[in-house]
Design a protein around this motif. Structure first.
Motif, PDB file in Angstrom:
ATOM      1  N   VAL A 154      34.284  42.757  42.947  1.00  0.00           N
ATOM      2  CA  VAL A 154      34.011  42.710  44.391  1.00  0.00           C
ATOM      3  C   VAL A 154      33.127  43.890  44.779  1.00  0.00           C
ATOM      4  CG1 VAL A 154      35.067  42.872  46.684  1.00  0.00           C
ATOM      5  CG2 VAL A 154      36.122  41.443  44.933  1.00  0.00           C
ATOM      6  N   SER A 155      33.411  45.015  44.169  1.00  0.00           N
ATOM      7  CA  SER A 155      32.655  46.240  44.449  1.00  0.00           C
ATOM      8  C   SER A 155      31.180  46.064  44.096  1.00  0.00           C
ATOM      9  CB  SER A 155      33.281  47.383  43.642  1.00  0.00           C
ATOM     10  OG  SER A 155      32.511  48.532  43.749  1.00  0.00           O
ATOM     11  N   ILE A 156      30.922  45.442  42.945  1.00  0.00           N
ATOM     12  CA  ILE A 156      29.530  45.245  42.489  1.00  0.00           C
ATOM     13  C   ILE A 156      28.816  44.267  43.419  1.00  0.00           C
ATOM     14  CG2 ILE A 156      28.122  44.180  40.667  1.00  0.00           C
ATOM     15  CD1 ILE A 156      30.251  45.297  38.673  1.00  0.00           C
ATOM     16  N   ILE A 157      29.504  43.154  43.682  1.00  0.00           N
ATOM     17  CA  ILE A 157      28.838  42.078  44.431  1.00  0.00           C
ATOM     18  C   ILE A 157      28.583  42.504  45.870  1.00  0.00           C
ATOM     19  CG2 ILE A 157      29.178  39.729  45.329  1.00  0.00           C
ATOM     20  CD1 ILE A 157      30.670  39.209  42.607  1.00  0.00           C
ATOM     21  N   TYR A 158      29.489  43.306  46.430  1.00  0.00           N
ATOM     22  CA  TYR A 158      29.328  43.704  47.822  1.00  0.00           C
ATOM     23  C   TYR A 158      28.811  45.121  48.002  1.00  0.00           C
ATOM     24  CZ  TYR A 158      30.690  39.307  49.512  1.00  0.00           C
ATOM     25  OH  TYR A 158      30.671  37.974  49.786  1.00  0.00           O
TER      26      TYR A 158
ATOM     27  N   SER B  65      36.548  48.035  48.178  1.00  0.00           N
ATOM     28  CA  SER B  65      36.808  46.764  47.509  1.00  0.00           C
ATOM     29  C   SER B  65      38.311  46.501  47.438  1.00  0.00           C
ATOM     30  CB  SER B  65      36.205  46.812  46.106  1.00  0.00           C
ATOM     31  OG  SER B  65      36.618  45.703  45.359  1.00  0.00           O
ATOM     32  N   LEU B  66      39.085  47.512  47.149  1.00  0.00           N
ATOM     33  CA  LEU B  66      40.542  47.371  47.081  1.00  0.00           C
ATOM     34  C   LEU B  66      41.104  46.989  48.447  1.00  0.00           C
ATOM     35  CD1 LEU B  66      43.151  47.698  45.417  1.00  0.00           C
ATOM     36  CD2 LEU B  66      43.185  50.102  46.104  1.00  0.00           C
ATOM     37  N   ASP B  67      40.540  47.571  49.510  1.00  0.00           N
ATOM     38  CA  ASP B  67      41.002  47.229  50.861  1.00  0.00           C
ATOM     39  C   ASP B  67      40.737  45.758  51.166  1.00  0.00           C
ATOM     40  OD1 ASP B  67      40.170  50.404  52.484  1.00  0.00           O
ATOM     41  OD2 ASP B  67      41.985  49.713  51.431  1.00  0.00           O
TER      42      ASP B  67
ATOM     43  N   CYS C 182      29.924  47.990  47.449  1.00  0.00           N
ATOM     44  CA  CYS C 182      30.804  48.920  48.130  1.00  0.00           C
ATOM     45  C   CYS C 182      31.564  49.694  47.066  1.00  0.00           C
ATOM     46  CB  CYS C 182      31.766  48.184  49.073  1.00  0.00           C
ATOM     47  SG  CYS C 182      32.795  46.936  48.271  1.00  0.00           S
ATOM     48  N   ASN C 183      32.202  50.808  47.463  1.00  0.00           N
ATOM     49  CA  ASN C 183      32.955  51.558  46.458  1.00  0.00           C
ATOM     50  C   ASN C 183      34.278  50.843  46.197  1.00  0.00           C
ATOM     51  OD1 ASN C 183      35.004  52.481  48.314  1.00  0.00           O
ATOM     52  ND2 ASN C 183      33.495  53.993  49.056  1.00  0.00           N
TER      53      ASN C 183
ATOM     54  N   THR D 233      43.450  39.620  36.814  1.00  0.00           N
ATOM     55  CA  THR D 233      44.333  40.580  37.469  1.00  0.00           C
ATOM     56  C   THR D 233      43.526  41.379  38.477  1.00  0.00           C
ATOM     57  OG1 THR D 233      43.923  42.109  35.653  1.00  0.00           O
ATOM     58  CG2 THR D 233      45.935  40.777  35.539  1.00  0.00           C
ATOM     59  N   ASN D 234      44.248  42.074  39.357  1.00  0.00           N
ATOM     60  CA  ASN D 234      43.580  42.816  40.429  1.00  0.00           C
ATOM     61  C   ASN D 234      42.640  43.884  39.891  1.00  0.00           C
ATOM     62  OD1 ASN D 234      45.096  41.213  42.015  1.00  0.00           O
ATOM     63  ND2 ASN D 234      46.283  42.843  42.977  1.00  0.00           N
ATOM     64  N   ASP D 235      43.028  44.513  38.794  1.00  0.00           N
ATOM     65  CA  ASP D 235      42.171  45.592  38.280  1.00  0.00           C
ATOM     66  C   ASP D 235      40.857  45.064  37.732  1.00  0.00           C
ATOM     67  OD1 ASP D 235      43.570  46.216  34.947  1.00  0.00           O
ATOM     68  OD2 ASP D 235      43.373  44.388  36.137  1.00  0.00           O
TER      69      ASP D 235
END
Lengths: 321, 102
Positions: B67-71, B78-80, B73-74, B59-61
């Motif tokens: 994505v935040s960890i790998i990139y 990541s949500l964007d 970013c906050n 799921t998205n959550d």
């Protein structure tokens, strides 16, 4: 070169057989090509300037008009190679025995049942004794454990042709046949390279069919490796297989992706172009994840292996859910 | 998607590939094949990684923090990334909303 499959009837049940895909989606037990269709197929091949034809099945010698079919070919300037398991009726064997010259030759595919059944061996021995150098041996590699050396004994004992045709058992897309998974290619390549050296000593030539890839062989500087390498990598293109019902496919492993009728006026080049267009979407997939980083692929020496084997890597939600 | 619906959908929605989409995972990308029109699409990272997560039923959550960890970013960034990617894929007919299980 093109293939005409004249019957789906066969007297063996090899698990890796890819021609059974035709029976599976035609939903008929046996289909025999009629004489008119065979004539139409030959006319198509002549129009395409194809002078070498392979006769396939099932087991082609079981076609009820097999001897007439041979005569129809001999009337034209076409050379014929008959793919057989060797378990042919006596009428077929006598017909082949009497043909002079080298326009008709026979490829006897050694099937898994060979060696385990003495009666089968006796029939094959009769074929070898009768046809001798007209016979080329063939073998479909369906498992890493396939053995090769006995073929050299057969060639020596029965004075058969000095060529051996080797093919990989490819999957049929949407089919159910057993096949050699690419994960087994390195083991096959290692053993095959060893056999290539034995074959070279026996002055026997190995002819590799489509789908062999350079990375399956351990790299070394032996002559055997260089000769094997020359036969690998690039060959995955429409063969043109005419089926017993008159439809034409690119090759059996891709039979369920696209099919055309024998064209009334166009030739095989036109037809190959249609198959290439239809199958172009799948060319971005290769048999391994690592192909994109392989030097053979980067150098243009390898096109990424059998397209059907590549497509087996595809996943879809209805299968993976 | 509005910010509110993004917020809601990103918490509970799951998106799945459509049945006519096939894919193969390569070393550095994912290749998609659309069987309806035989078009192919190559996804590089981070989209390849998001596709892989979708196919595993995440799921998205669950995807957002990964994505935040790998990139590095906050989670808002990541949500964007995730929302833009999902929007593009929805419009292209590659995915549709799956079951709303967390």
């Amino acid at each position: 070169m093109a293939n005409i499959s004249i019957t789906t009837k066969c007297n063996q049940r090899c698990d890796y057989c890819f021609t059974k895909i035709v029976s599976e989606f035609q939903d008929k037990a046996v289909i025999n090509m009629n004489k008119d269709l065979f004539k139409k197929s030959l006319e198509f091949l002549e129009r395409s300037h194809i002078s070498h034809v392979r006769l396939l099945g099932g087991e082609p010698t079981l076609h009820p008009y097999f001897t007439s079919i041979i005569d129809a070919v001999l009337c034209r300037k076409i050379n014929l190679l008959i793919f057989t398991n060797g378990l042919m009726p006596k009428t077929a064997l006598r017909k082949l025995e009497r043909i002079e010259g080298d326009r008709v030759s026979v490829m006897v595919n050694i099937t898994p049942a060979f060696k385990s059944l003495p009666a089968l061996n006796k029939r094959l021995r009769n074929v070898f004794l009768s046809l001798g150098a007209k016979v080329t041996l063939g073998l479909n590699i369906y498992s890493p454990g396939v053995k090769y050396e006995h073929m050299l004994d057969l060639i020596y004992n029965y004075k058969l042709s000095n060529d051996i045709r080797l093919g990989l058992a490819h999957p049929c897309v949407y089919g159910t046949n057993d096949y050699l998974h690419p994960r087994h290619y390195p083991e096959v390549g290692r053993r095959l390279l060893g056999f290539a050296e034995s074959a070279k000593l026996a002055k026997v030539n190995l002819k590799l069919d489509c789908g062999f890839v350079p990375c399956m062989f351990p790299e070394d500087n032996s002559e055997a490796f260089k000769e094997v390498l020359a036969n690998t990598g690039k060959r995955c293109n429409p063969i043109i297989d005419v089926l017993p019902d008159g439809n034409v496919i690119s090759c059996y492993p891709l039979a369920r992706l696209h099919m055309e009728a024998i064209p009334a006026k166009e030739d095989a080049t036109w037809l190959r172009g249609k198959f290439e267009d239809r199958l172009r979407f799948a060319r971005s997939i290769k048999i391994y994840k690592k192909c994109g980083y392989c030097h053979w692929f980067a150098d243009g020496f390898c096109s990424g292996g059998c397209l059907a084997a590549s497509m087996m890597r595809l996943r879809q939600m209805r299968n993976s859910a | 998607m509005t910010r509110d619906s993004e917020q809601n959908s990103s918490n509970v929605s799951r998106f799945l590939p459509n049945p006519h989409i096939a894919w193969a995972i390569e070393i550095d990308s994912v290749i998609l094949i659309n069987h309806e029109n035989d078009k192919t699409l190559t996804l590089k990272y981070p989209q390849a990684m998001i596709w892989d997560f979708l196919t595993r039923g995440y799921t998205n959550d669950r995807i957002v923090p990964l994505v935040s960890i790998i990139y590095s970013c906050n989670e808002n960034e990541s949500l964007d990334i995730l929302n833009k990617t999902l929007n593009d894929w929805l419009k292209a007919g590659l995915i549709s909303v799956g079951n709303n299980h967390g």
